[in-house]
Design a protein around this motif. Structure first.
Motif, mmCIF file in Angstrom:
data_model
loop_
_atom_site.group_PDB
_atom_site.id
_atom_site.type_symbol
_atom_site.label_atom_id
_atom_site.label_comp_id
_atom_site.label_asym_id
_atom_site.label_seq_id
_atom_site.Cartn_x
_atom_site.Cartn_y
_atom_site.Cartn_z
ATOM 1 N N GLY A 161 0.789 -1.224 0.000
ATOM 2 C CA GLY A 161 0.000 0.000 0.000
ATOM 3 C C GLY A 161 0.821 1.274 0.000
ATOM 4 N N ARG A 162 2.096 1.191 -0.288
ATOM 5 C CA ARG A 162 2.962 2.374 -0.314
ATOM 6 C C ARG A 162 3.027 2.894 -1.758
ATOM 7 N N VAL A 163 1.928 3.513 -2.167
ATOM 8 C CA VAL A 163 1.783 3.898 -3.569
ATOM 9 C C VAL A 163 2.798 4.972 -3.957
ATOM 10 N N ALA A 164 3.009 5.950 -3.084
ATOM 11 C CA ALA A 164 3.964 7.018 -3.402
ATOM 12 C C ALA A 164 5.366 6.455 -3.568
ATOM 13 N N ASP A 165 5.758 5.492 -2.720
ATOM 14 C CA ASP A 165 7.075 4.871 -2.850
ATOM 15 C C ASP A 165 7.177 4.104 -4.166
ATOM 16 N N ALA A 166 6.100 3.395 -4.529
ATOM 17 C CA ALA A 166 6.102 2.638 -5.785
ATOM 18 C C ALA A 166 6.282 3.572 -6.976
ATOM 19 N N LEU A 167 5.562 4.688 -6.966
ATOM 20 C CA LEU A 167 5.644 5.640 -8.073
ATOM 21 C C LEU A 167 7.028 6.274 -8.137
ATOM 22 N N ARG A 168 7.597 6.549 -6.972
ATOM 23 C CA ARG A 168 8.921 7.172 -6.931
ATOM 24 C C ARG A 168 9.997 6.223 -7.479
ATOM 25 N N THR A 169 9.834 4.922 -7.216
ATOM 26 C CA THR A 169 10.831 3.945 -7.641
ATOM 27 C C THR A 169 10.693 3.593 -9.114
ATOM 28 N N CYS A 170 9.470 3.667 -9.634
ATOM 29 C CA CYS A 170 9.213 3.228 -11.009
ATOM 30 C C CYS A 170 9.695 4.288 -11.998
ATOM 31 N N SER A 171 10.866 4.064 -12.569
ATOM 32 C CA SER A 171 11.436 5.040 -13.497
ATOM 33 C C SER A 171 10.976 4.834 -14.932
ATOM 34 N N GLY A 172 10.146 3.815 -15.166
ATOM 35 C CA GLY A 172 9.647 3.567 -16.513
ATOM 36 C C GLY A 172 9.228 2.116 -16.663
ATOM 37 N N PRO A 173 8.876 1.694 -17.875
ATOM 38 C CA PRO A 173 8.416 0.321 -18.110
ATOM 39 C C PRO A 173 9.521 -0.703 -17.863
ATOM 40 N N LEU A 174 9.114 -1.923 -17.562
ATOM 41 C CA LEU A 174 10.034 -3.027 -17.397
ATOM 42 C C LEU A 174 10.489 -3.531 -18.766
ATOM 43 N N LEU A 175 11.796 -3.430 -19.035
ATOM 44 C CA LEU A 175 12.376 -3.891 -20.306
ATOM 45 C C LEU A 175 11.443 -3.550 -21.470
ATOM 46 N N GLN A 176 11.287 -2.266 -21.717
ATOM 47 C CA GLN A 176 10.241 -1.770 -22.606
ATOM 48 C C GLN A 176 10.361 -2.280 -24.045
ATOM 49 N N ARG A 177 11.541 -2.724 -24.468
ATOM 50 C CA ARG A 177 11.685 -3.255 -25.832
ATOM 51 C C ARG A 177 11.363 -4.742 -25.925
ATOM 52 N N SER A 178 11.112 -5.373 -24.780
ATOM 53 C CA SER A 178 10.888 -6.810 -24.771
ATOM 54 C C SER A 178 9.467 -7.157 -25.212
ATOM 55 N N ASP A 179 9.379 -8.219 -26.045
ATOM 56 C CA ASP A 179 8.083 -8.743 -26.451
ATOM 57 C C ASP A 179 7.878 -10.164 -25.913
ATOM 58 N N ALA A 180 8.756 -10.586 -24.997
ATOM 59 C CA ALA A 180 8.616 -11.916 -24.392
ATOM 60 C C ALA A 180 7.320 -11.972 -23.581
ATOM 61 N N PRO A 181 6.533 -13.030 -23.718
ATOM 62 C CA PRO A 181 5.242 -13.094 -23.011
ATOM 63 C C PRO A 181 5.363 -12.865 -21.505
ATOM 64 N N GLU A 182 6.358 -13.470 -20.865
ATOM 65 C CA GLU A 182 6.497 -13.325 -19.417
ATOM 66 C C GLU A 182 6.811 -11.879 -19.039
ATOM 67 N N ASP A 211 -7.483 8.817 -4.174
ATOM 68 C CA ASP A 211 -8.152 10.050 -3.740
ATOM 69 C C ASP A 211 -7.154 11.065 -3.181
ATOM 70 N N ASP A 212 -5.922 11.016 -3.688
ATOM 71 C CA ASP A 212 -4.845 11.917 -3.252
ATOM 72 C C ASP A 212 -4.445 12.782 -4.443
ATOM 73 N N VAL A 213 -4.830 14.049 -4.407
ATOM 74 C CA VAL A 213 -4.605 14.924 -5.553
ATOM 75 C C VAL A 213 -3.111 15.081 -5.857
ATOM 76 N N GLU A 214 -2.276 15.134 -4.828
ATOM 77 C CA GLU A 214 -0.843 15.296 -5.067
ATOM 78 C C GLU A 214 -0.266 14.050 -5.736
ATOM 79 N N LEU A 215 -0.753 12.883 -5.321
ATOM 80 C CA LEU A 215 -0.281 11.636 -5.915
ATOM 81 C C LEU A 215 -0.728 11.535 -7.374
#
Length: 484
Positions: free
Chosen positions: A395-416, A436-440
Protein backbone atom coordinates in the motif's frame (compact mmCIF):
# COMPACT_ATOMS: atom_id res chain seq x y z
CA UNK A 1 7.50 62.79 13.81
CA UNK A 2 5.29 59.80 12.96
CA UNK A 3 6.31 56.26 13.91
CA UNK A 4 6.75 55.42 10.23
CA UNK A 5 9.03 58.40 9.68
CA UNK A 6 11.06 57.51 12.78
CA UNK A 7 11.61 53.96 11.53
CA UNK A 8 12.69 55.25 8.13
CA UNK A 9 15.08 57.74 9.73
CA UNK A 10 16.64 54.95 11.80
CA UNK A 11 17.13 52.84 8.67
CA UNK A 12 18.81 55.66 6.79
CA UNK A 13 21.03 56.54 9.76
CA UNK A 14 22.31 53.00 10.14
CA UNK A 15 22.73 52.44 6.41
CA UNK A 16 24.61 55.72 5.97
CA UNK A 17 26.62 55.16 9.19
CA UNK A 18 25.51 58.49 10.65
CA UNK A 19 24.22 59.40 14.11
CA UNK A 20 23.98 57.07 17.10
CA UNK A 21 21.33 54.73 15.70
CA UNK A 22 22.02 51.03 15.98
CA UNK A 23 20.33 47.78 15.00
CA UNK A 24 20.59 44.22 16.29
CA UNK A 25 23.88 42.47 15.60
CA UNK A 26 22.00 39.77 13.70
CA UNK A 27 20.58 42.42 11.39
CA UNK A 28 23.78 44.44 10.93
CA UNK A 29 25.75 41.31 10.05
CA UNK A 30 23.05 40.29 7.57
CA UNK A 31 23.18 43.77 6.02
CA UNK A 32 26.94 43.39 5.60
CA UNK A 33 26.51 40.05 3.84
CA UNK A 34 23.77 41.49 1.64
CA UNK A 35 25.73 44.59 0.67
CA UNK A 36 28.76 42.42 -0.05
CA UNK A 37 26.50 40.51 -2.46
CA UNK A 38 25.80 43.84 -4.23
CA UNK A 39 22.16 44.12 -3.08
CA UNK A 40 20.85 47.66 -3.66
CA UNK A 41 18.38 48.84 -0.97
CA UNK A 42 16.40 50.37 -3.82
CA UNK A 43 15.85 46.98 -5.46
CA UNK A 44 12.12 46.79 -6.25
CA UNK A 45 11.54 43.03 -6.45
CA UNK A 46 13.33 39.74 -5.81
CA UNK A 47 14.38 37.78 -8.90
CA UNK A 48 11.84 35.30 -10.26
CA UNK A 49 13.50 31.92 -10.79
CA UNK A 50 10.47 29.81 -11.79
CA UNK A 51 6.88 30.29 -12.85
CA UNK A 52 4.14 29.04 -10.48
CA UNK A 53 3.69 25.76 -12.36
CA UNK A 54 7.40 24.95 -12.12
CA UNK A 55 7.38 25.88 -8.43
CA UNK A 56 4.52 23.45 -7.78
CA UNK A 57 6.35 20.73 -9.68
CA UNK A 58 9.46 21.34 -7.60
CA UNK A 59 7.42 21.19 -4.41
CA UNK A 60 6.00 17.82 -5.50
CA UNK A 61 9.56 16.48 -5.76
CA UNK A 62 10.80 18.20 -2.59
CA UNK A 63 11.16 16.42 0.80
CA UNK A 64 8.83 19.00 2.38
CA UNK A 65 6.05 17.78 0.11
CA UNK A 66 5.48 14.90 2.56
CA UNK A 67 4.65 17.28 5.42
CA UNK A 68 2.58 19.86 3.56
CA UNK A 69 -0.71 18.62 5.10
CA UNK A 70 0.78 19.28 8.55
CA UNK A 71 1.97 22.76 7.54
CA UNK A 72 -1.41 23.66 6.08
CA UNK A 73 -3.25 22.39 9.16
CA UNK A 74 -1.03 24.29 11.58
CA UNK A 75 -0.51 27.61 9.82
CA UNK A 76 -2.96 28.50 7.06
CA UNK A 77 -6.07 29.15 9.16
CA UNK A 78 -4.05 31.21 11.65
CA UNK A 79 -2.45 33.22 8.87
CA UNK A 80 -5.81 33.90 7.22
CA UNK A 81 -7.36 35.12 10.47
CA UNK A 82 -4.33 37.29 11.28
CA UNK A 83 -4.08 38.71 7.74
CA UNK A 84 -0.72 37.10 7.03
CA UNK A 85 0.86 34.97 4.31
CA UNK A 86 2.42 31.53 4.87
CA UNK A 87 5.40 30.64 2.70
CA UNK A 88 7.52 27.54 2.18
CA UNK A 89 10.90 27.86 0.43
CA UNK A 90 13.54 25.43 -0.75
CA UNK A 91 17.10 25.44 0.62
CA UNK A 92 18.06 28.26 -1.76
CA UNK A 93 15.28 30.55 -0.56
CA UNK A 94 13.01 30.11 -3.60
CA UNK A 95 9.30 30.18 -2.77
CA UNK A 96 7.67 26.82 -3.56
CA UNK A 97 4.27 27.47 -1.98
CA UNK A 98 2.28 30.41 -0.66
CA UNK A 99 -1.15 30.72 0.95
CA UNK A 100 -2.82 33.29 3.16
CA UNK A 101 -5.46 35.91 3.64
CA UNK A 102 -6.86 37.06 0.30
CA UNK A 103 -6.62 40.71 1.35
CA UNK A 104 -2.87 40.36 1.82
CA UNK A 105 -2.06 38.31 -1.28
CA UNK A 106 -2.37 41.31 -3.60
CA UNK A 107 0.10 43.47 -1.64
CA UNK A 108 2.35 40.41 -1.34
CA UNK A 109 2.30 40.09 -5.13
CA UNK A 110 3.44 43.68 -5.48
CA UNK A 111 6.60 43.08 -3.41
CA UNK A 112 7.36 39.84 -5.22
CA UNK A 113 6.35 37.44 -2.43
CA UNK A 114 5.11 34.91 -4.99
CA UNK A 115 5.79 31.31 -5.93
CA UNK A 116 9.07 31.08 -7.83
CA UNK A 117 10.68 34.21 -6.38
CA UNK A 118 14.06 33.97 -4.66
CA UNK A 119 14.29 35.43 -1.15
CA UNK A 120 17.85 34.43 -0.29
CA UNK A 121 20.09 37.14 1.16
CA UNK A 122 22.16 37.01 -2.03
CA UNK A 123 19.06 37.77 -4.09
CA UNK A 124 17.05 40.32 -2.07
CA UNK A 125 19.04 41.09 1.08
CA UNK A 126 18.05 40.75 4.73
CA UNK A 127 14.71 38.99 5.30
CA UNK A 128 13.54 36.21 7.62
CA UNK A 129 13.59 33.47 5.00
CA UNK A 130 17.00 34.26 3.55
CA UNK A 131 18.62 35.21 6.85
CA UNK A 132 17.16 32.17 8.62
CA UNK A 133 18.62 29.91 5.92
CA UNK A 134 21.97 31.69 6.10
CA UNK A 135 22.18 31.33 9.89
CA UNK A 136 20.45 27.97 10.21
CA UNK A 137 18.08 29.15 12.95
CA UNK A 138 14.69 30.89 13.42
CA UNK A 139 14.70 34.60 12.67
CA UNK A 140 12.31 37.57 12.83
CA UNK A 141 12.97 40.59 10.64
CA UNK A 142 10.84 43.65 11.38
CA UNK A 143 10.07 46.50 8.99
CA UNK A 144 13.24 48.55 8.33
CA UNK A 145 15.42 45.67 9.43
CA UNK A 146 14.88 44.50 5.85
CA UNK A 147 17.71 45.86 3.74
CA UNK A 148 15.44 46.53 0.75
CA UNK A 149 13.13 49.50 1.26
CA UNK A 150 10.29 47.99 -0.78
CA UNK A 151 9.46 45.58 2.05
CA UNK A 152 9.67 48.00 4.99
CA UNK A 153 5.91 47.76 5.41
CA UNK A 154 6.25 44.05 6.27
CA UNK A 155 7.48 41.93 9.15
CA UNK A 156 8.41 38.29 8.64
CA UNK A 157 9.31 35.32 10.82
CA UNK A 158 10.90 32.14 9.49
CA UNK A 159 12.45 28.91 10.70
CA UNK A 160 14.68 26.59 8.65
CA UNK A 161 13.83 22.89 8.30
CA UNK A 162 16.51 20.19 8.45
CA UNK A 163 16.10 16.90 6.60
CA UNK A 164 16.70 14.04 9.08
CA UNK A 165 17.83 11.85 6.18
CA UNK A 166 20.69 14.03 4.95
CA UNK A 167 21.23 16.32 7.95
CA UNK A 168 21.08 19.33 5.64
CA UNK A 169 18.74 22.33 5.68
CA UNK A 170 16.18 21.78 2.94
CA UNK A 171 14.02 24.88 3.21
CA UNK A 172 12.28 27.39 5.43
CA UNK A 173 8.77 28.01 6.78
CA UNK A 174 7.80 31.67 6.92
CA UNK A 175 4.90 33.86 8.04
CA UNK A 176 4.86 37.39 6.66
CA UNK A 177 2.39 40.17 7.36
CA UNK A 178 1.97 43.94 7.64
CA UNK A 179 4.38 45.29 10.25
CA UNK A 180 1.56 46.54 12.51
CA UNK A 181 -0.29 43.20 12.70
CA UNK A 182 2.46 40.65 13.29
CA UNK A 183 2.11 39.00 16.72
CA UNK A 184 5.13 38.36 18.98
CA UNK A 185 4.08 34.69 19.26
CA UNK A 186 4.43 34.10 15.51
CA UNK A 187 8.14 33.28 15.77
CA UNK A 188 7.42 30.62 18.39
CA UNK A 189 4.61 29.25 16.21
CA UNK A 190 6.78 28.97 13.10
CA UNK A 191 9.64 27.44 15.10
CA UNK A 192 7.34 24.83 16.66
CA UNK A 193 5.83 24.00 13.28
CA UNK A 194 9.27 23.50 11.74
CA UNK A 195 10.12 21.14 14.59
CA UNK A 196 6.86 19.24 14.06
CA UNK A 197 7.68 18.91 10.37
CA UNK A 198 11.14 17.54 11.18
CA UNK A 199 9.66 15.10 13.69
CA UNK A 200 7.12 13.85 11.16
CA UNK A 201 9.83 13.38 8.54
CA UNK A 202 11.90 11.56 11.16
CA UNK A 203 9.01 9.16 11.86
CA UNK A 204 8.48 8.58 8.13
CA UNK A 205 12.20 7.94 7.75
CA UNK A 206 12.23 5.41 10.59
CA UNK A 207 9.41 3.46 8.94
CA UNK A 208 11.18 3.55 5.58
CA UNK A 209 14.44 2.43 7.21
CA UNK A 210 12.77 -0.55 8.83
CA UNK A 211 11.29 -1.63 5.52
CA UNK A 212 14.64 -1.15 3.81
CA UNK A 213 16.36 -3.26 6.47
CA UNK A 214 13.81 -6.04 6.10
CA UNK A 215 14.18 -6.12 2.32
CA UNK A 216 17.98 -6.10 2.35
CA UNK A 217 18.93 -7.99 5.51
CA UNK A 218 19.76 -10.98 3.32
CA UNK A 219 22.61 -9.05 1.72
CA UNK A 220 24.13 -8.39 5.14
CA UNK A 221 23.62 -12.00 6.18
CA UNK A 222 25.34 -13.14 2.98
CA UNK A 223 28.64 -11.79 4.37
CA UNK A 224 28.62 -14.73 6.82
CA UNK A 225 30.37 -13.01 9.67
CA UNK A 226 32.56 -10.62 7.69
CA UNK A 227 32.01 -7.13 9.17
CA UNK A 228 29.58 -5.16 7.01
CA UNK A 229 26.76 -2.64 6.94
CA UNK A 230 23.68 -1.61 4.97
CA UNK A 231 23.73 1.99 3.77
CA UNK A 232 20.90 4.14 2.41
CA UNK A 233 21.34 6.05 -0.89
CA UNK A 234 22.07 9.16 1.21
CA UNK A 235 24.87 7.52 3.20
CA UNK A 236 23.16 6.63 6.50
CA UNK A 237 24.07 3.27 8.02
CA UNK A 238 20.85 1.51 9.07
CA UNK A 239 22.23 -1.93 10.00
CA UNK A 240 25.69 -3.21 10.79
CA UNK A 241 27.47 -6.34 11.96
CA UNK A 242 29.05 -6.27 14.49
CA UNK A 243 26.49 -4.02 16.14
CA UNK A 244 27.71 -0.70 17.51
CA UNK A 245 30.95 -0.46 15.53
CA UNK A 246 29.70 1.82 12.76
CA UNK A 247 29.31 5.58 12.34
CA UNK A 248 25.88 7.08 11.73
CA UNK A 249 26.83 8.16 8.22
CA UNK A 250 29.46 7.58 5.54
CA UNK A 251 30.56 9.92 2.75
CA UNK A 252 29.48 8.43 -0.57
CA UNK A 253 31.09 11.17 -2.68
CA UNK A 254 34.03 8.95 -3.81
CA UNK A 255 31.52 6.64 -5.51
CA UNK A 256 30.65 9.41 -7.97
CA UNK A 257 34.16 9.11 -9.39
CA UNK A 258 33.84 5.35 -9.93
CA UNK A 259 35.49 4.21 -6.70
CA UNK A 260 34.35 0.90 -5.20
CA UNK A 261 35.90 1.43 -1.76
CA UNK A 262 35.37 3.92 1.07
CA UNK A 263 37.63 4.87 3.95
CA UNK A 264 36.05 5.56 7.34
CA UNK A 265 37.43 8.18 9.72
CA UNK A 266 38.89 5.41 11.89
CA UNK A 267 40.96 4.21 8.92
CA UNK A 268 38.95 1.14 7.96
CA UNK A 269 38.67 0.56 4.21
CA UNK A 270 35.34 -0.85 3.03
CA UNK A 271 34.35 -2.47 -0.22
CA UNK A 272 31.07 -1.08 -1.64
CA UNK A 273 28.47 -3.14 -3.47
CA UNK A 274 25.58 -1.16 -5.05
CA UNK A 275 22.12 -2.55 -4.32
CA UNK A 276 18.82 -1.58 -5.93
CA UNK A 277 18.00 0.54 -2.85
CA UNK A 278 21.36 1.50 -1.38
CA UNK A 279 24.73 -0.08 -0.73
CA UNK A 280 26.33 -2.99 1.10
CA UNK A 281 29.64 -2.25 2.82
CA UNK A 282 32.06 -5.02 3.71
CA UNK A 283 35.55 -5.06 5.16
CA UNK A 284 37.08 -6.71 2.12
CA UNK A 285 36.15 -7.99 -1.32
CA UNK A 286 34.92 -11.54 -1.01
CA UNK A 287 37.43 -14.26 -1.83
CA UNK A 288 37.47 -18.05 -2.06
CA UNK A 289 38.95 -18.11 1.44
CA UNK A 290 35.88 -16.36 2.81
CA UNK A 291 32.98 -17.76 0.76
CA UNK A 292 29.74 -15.88 0.88
CA UNK A 293 26.51 -15.88 -1.03
CA UNK A 294 26.60 -13.62 -4.05
CA UNK A 295 24.68 -10.37 -4.24
CA UNK A 296 22.77 -9.71 -7.47
CA UNK A 297 20.89 -6.49 -8.30
CA UNK A 298 18.83 -6.10 -11.47
CA UNK A 299 17.94 -2.64 -12.79
CA UNK A 300 15.54 -3.15 -15.64
CA UNK A 301 13.09 -0.21 -15.40
CA UNK A 302 13.18 2.89 -17.59
CA UNK A 303 14.97 4.03 -20.72
CA UNK A 304 18.51 3.02 -19.86
CA UNK A 305 20.23 -0.20 -20.89
CA UNK A 306 19.44 -3.16 -18.60
CA UNK A 307 22.09 -3.45 -15.92
CA UNK A 308 23.09 -6.23 -13.54
CA UNK A 309 25.28 -5.53 -10.51
CA UNK A 310 27.02 -8.69 -9.27
CA UNK A 311 28.95 -8.37 -6.02
CA UNK A 312 29.44 -4.68 -6.67
CA UNK A 313 30.52 -4.99 -10.31
CA UNK A 314 28.15 -3.54 -12.89
CA UNK A 315 27.49 -5.14 -16.29
CA UNK A 316 25.33 -3.77 -19.10
CA UNK A 317 23.18 -6.43 -20.76
CA UNK A 318 21.54 -6.91 -24.11
CA UNK A 319 17.84 -7.65 -24.17
CA UNK A 320 17.78 -11.47 -24.23
CA UNK A 321 19.98 -12.15 -21.16
CA UNK A 322 18.06 -9.41 -19.33
CA UNK A 323 14.79 -11.21 -20.16
CA UNK A 324 16.19 -14.49 -18.81
CA UNK A 325 17.34 -12.88 -15.56
CA UNK A 326 14.00 -11.10 -15.13
CA UNK A 327 12.11 -14.37 -15.67
CA UNK A 328 14.32 -16.20 -13.16
CA UNK A 329 13.91 -13.38 -10.62
CA UNK A 330 10.11 -13.62 -11.06
CA UNK A 331 10.35 -17.40 -10.47
CA UNK A 332 12.87 -17.92 -7.65
CA UNK A 333 11.84 -21.58 -7.36
CA UNK A 334 13.49 -22.21 -10.73
CA UNK A 335 12.41 -23.02 -14.30
CA UNK A 336 13.01 -25.94 -16.62
CA UNK A 337 14.39 -25.27 -20.09
CA UNK A 338 10.99 -26.08 -21.57
CA UNK A 339 9.14 -23.69 -19.25
CA UNK A 340 11.69 -20.90 -19.72
CA UNK A 341 11.48 -21.29 -23.50
CA UNK A 342 7.69 -20.94 -23.34
CA UNK A 343 7.86 -17.85 -21.08
CA UNK A 344 10.31 -16.13 -23.42
CA UNK A 345 9.18 -17.27 -26.86
CA UNK A 346 5.64 -18.57 -26.40
CA UNK A 347 4.51 -21.66 -28.29
CA UNK A 348 7.43 -21.25 -30.71
CA UNK A 349 9.97 -21.58 -27.88
CA UNK A 350 12.96 -23.76 -28.53
CA UNK A 351 14.81 -25.39 -25.64
CA UNK A 352 18.05 -25.51 -27.64
CA UNK A 353 17.97 -21.74 -28.09
CA UNK A 354 17.37 -21.25 -24.38
CA UNK A 355 20.26 -23.54 -23.42
CA UNK A 356 22.59 -21.53 -25.67
CA UNK A 357 21.48 -18.25 -24.06
CA UNK A 358 21.90 -19.74 -20.57
CA UNK A 359 25.40 -20.93 -21.43
CA UNK A 360 26.45 -17.42 -22.48
CA UNK A 361 24.81 -15.86 -19.43
CA UNK A 362 26.54 -18.28 -17.05
CA UNK A 363 29.85 -17.26 -18.59
CA UNK A 364 29.05 -13.67 -17.65
CA UNK A 365 27.69 -13.99 -14.12
CA UNK A 366 29.18 -17.32 -13.08
CA UNK A 367 28.04 -20.93 -12.84
CA UNK A 368 27.75 -20.61 -9.06
CA UNK A 369 25.17 -17.82 -9.49
CA UNK A 370 23.08 -19.28 -12.32
CA UNK A 371 22.37 -22.88 -11.39
CA UNK A 372 20.87 -25.60 -13.58
CA UNK A 373 18.31 -28.40 -13.15
CA UNK A 374 16.23 -26.33 -12.82
CA UNK A 375 17.59 -22.96 -13.97
CA UNK A 376 17.61 -20.67 -10.94
CA UNK A 377 19.52 -17.81 -9.33
CA UNK A 378 21.62 -18.79 -6.31
CA UNK A 379 22.25 -15.32 -4.87
CA UNK A 380 20.70 -12.63 -2.73
CA UNK A 381 18.61 -11.00 -5.46
CA UNK A 382 16.97 -7.60 -5.45
CA UNK A 383 15.35 -5.88 -8.42
CA UNK A 384 13.95 -2.45 -9.10
CA UNK A 385 10.74 -3.93 -10.50
CA UNK A 386 10.44 -6.16 -7.43
CA UNK A 387 10.74 -3.10 -5.21
CA UNK A 388 7.82 -1.47 -7.03
CA UNK A 389 5.71 -4.63 -6.80
CA UNK A 390 6.40 -4.94 -3.08
CA UNK A 391 5.53 -1.30 -2.41
CA UNK A 392 2.20 -1.75 -4.19
CA UNK A 393 1.40 -4.89 -2.18
CA UNK A 394 2.12 -2.98 1.04
CA UNK A 395 0.00 0.00 0.00
CA UNK A 396 2.96 2.37 -0.31
CA UNK A 397 1.78 3.90 -3.57
CA UNK A 398 3.96 7.02 -3.40
CA UNK A 399 7.07 4.87 -2.85
CA UNK A 400 6.10 2.64 -5.78
CA UNK A 401 5.64 5.64 -8.07
CA UNK A 402 8.92 7.17 -6.93
CA UNK A 403 10.83 3.95 -7.64
CA UNK A 404 9.21 3.23 -11.01
CA UNK A 405 11.44 5.04 -13.50
CA UNK A 406 9.65 3.57 -16.51
CA UNK A 407 8.42 0.32 -18.11
CA UNK A 408 10.03 -3.03 -17.40
CA UNK A 409 12.38 -3.89 -20.31
CA UNK A 410 10.24 -1.77 -22.61
CA UNK A 411 11.68 -3.25 -25.83
CA UNK A 412 10.89 -6.81 -24.77
CA UNK A 413 8.08 -8.74 -26.45
CA UNK A 414 8.62 -11.92 -24.39
CA UNK A 415 5.24 -13.09 -23.01
CA UNK A 416 6.50 -13.32 -19.42
CA UNK A 417 8.07 -9.86 -19.48
CA UNK A 418 5.13 -8.30 -21.29
CA UNK A 419 2.77 -9.74 -18.69
CA UNK A 420 4.88 -8.55 -15.76
CA UNK A 421 5.25 -5.11 -17.36
CA UNK A 422 1.49 -4.77 -17.88
CA UNK A 423 0.77 -6.02 -14.36
CA UNK A 424 3.15 -3.44 -12.91
CA UNK A 425 1.77 -0.54 -14.92
CA UNK A 426 -1.89 -1.47 -14.38
CA UNK A 427 -1.34 -2.03 -10.66
CA UNK A 428 0.43 1.29 -10.25
CA UNK A 429 -2.19 3.13 -12.28
CA UNK A 430 -5.10 1.64 -10.37
CA UNK A 431 -3.50 2.35 -7.00
CA UNK A 432 -2.91 6.00 -7.93
CA UNK A 433 -6.33 6.68 -9.45
CA UNK A 434 -8.11 5.06 -6.52
CA UNK A 435 -6.03 6.87 -3.91
CA UNK A 436 -8.15 10.05 -3.74
CA UNK A 437 -4.85 11.92 -3.25
CA UNK A 438 -4.61 14.92 -5.55
CA UNK A 439 -0.84 15.30 -5.07
CA UNK A 440 -0.28 11.64 -5.91
CA UNK A 441 -2.48 11.89 -9.01
CA UNK A 442 -0.60 15.01 -10.09
CA UNK A 443 2.76 13.28 -9.64
CA UNK A 444 1.51 10.33 -11.70
CA UNK A 445 0.11 12.55 -14.46
CA UNK A 446 3.45 14.38 -14.78
CA UNK A 447 5.46 11.16 -14.53
CA UNK A 448 6.51 9.39 -17.73
CA UNK A 449 4.31 6.37 -16.90
CA UNK A 450 1.18 8.55 -16.69
CA UNK A 451 1.92 11.49 -18.96
CA UNK A 452 -0.25 10.07 -21.77
CA UNK A 453 -3.04 8.79 -19.51
CA UNK A 454 -6.19 10.70 -20.47
CA UNK A 455 -8.24 9.42 -17.54
CA UNK A 456 -5.56 10.50 -15.06
CA UNK A 457 -5.48 14.02 -16.46
CA UNK A 458 -9.29 14.24 -16.49
CA UNK A 459 -9.35 13.11 -12.86
CA UNK A 460 -6.69 15.68 -12.01
CA UNK A 461 -8.81 18.44 -13.56
CA UNK A 462 -11.77 17.34 -11.42
CA UNK A 463 -9.68 17.22 -8.23
CA UNK A 464 -7.79 20.51 -8.53
CA UNK A 465 -9.52 23.71 -7.36
CA UNK A 466 -10.27 26.40 -9.93
CA UNK A 467 -7.51 28.73 -8.72
CA UNK A 468 -4.75 26.13 -8.85
CA UNK A 469 -2.41 26.89 -11.80
CA UNK A 470 -1.86 23.16 -12.29
CA UNK A 471 -5.49 22.81 -13.36
CA UNK A 472 -4.99 24.90 -16.50
CA UNK A 473 -1.99 22.75 -17.43
CA UNK A 474 -4.02 19.58 -16.88
CA UNK A 475 -6.90 20.95 -18.97
CA UNK A 476 -4.47 21.73 -21.78
CA UNK A 477 -3.08 18.22 -21.57
CA UNK A 478 -6.59 16.72 -21.73
CA UNK A 479 -7.38 18.75 -24.83
CA UNK A 480 -4.18 17.59 -26.51
CA UNK A 481 -4.76 13.94 -25.66
CA UNK A 482 -8.34 14.13 -26.96
CA UNK A 483 -7.10 15.74 -30.16
CA UNK A 484 -4.51 13.00 -30.62
Amino acid sequence: MSASAAITELFEAVLDDTGDATVRTLVSESWQRSLAAAIDPATPLPPLRFDPAESRARLDAHPLHRVMPLLRANLVSIAEEAMHVVVVTDEEGTVLWREGASAVLGPADRVGLVEGSNWSEEAIGTNAMGTGLALGRPVQIHSTEHLVRAVHAWTCVAAPVTDPDTGRIIGAIDITGPRRTIHPAMLALVTATAQLAENQMRMQLAIADERLRARNQGHLASLRGTPGALVTPTGRIIAGDPFGEWPERVDLEPLSTGADRLRLQDGRVLHVEPLAEGYLLSMARRTAAAPARHSLSLRFLGDGAPTVVLDGESHTLTLRPAEILAALALHPEGLTAERLAFLLYGDDGNQTTVRGEIHRLRALIGTDVLKTRPYRLDAVVDTDFGTVRRALREGRVADALRTCSGPLLQRSDAPEIRGARDELEVGLRRAVLESDDVELVHTYATHRVGSEDLEAHELLVDMLPAGDPRRAIAESRVARLLAD
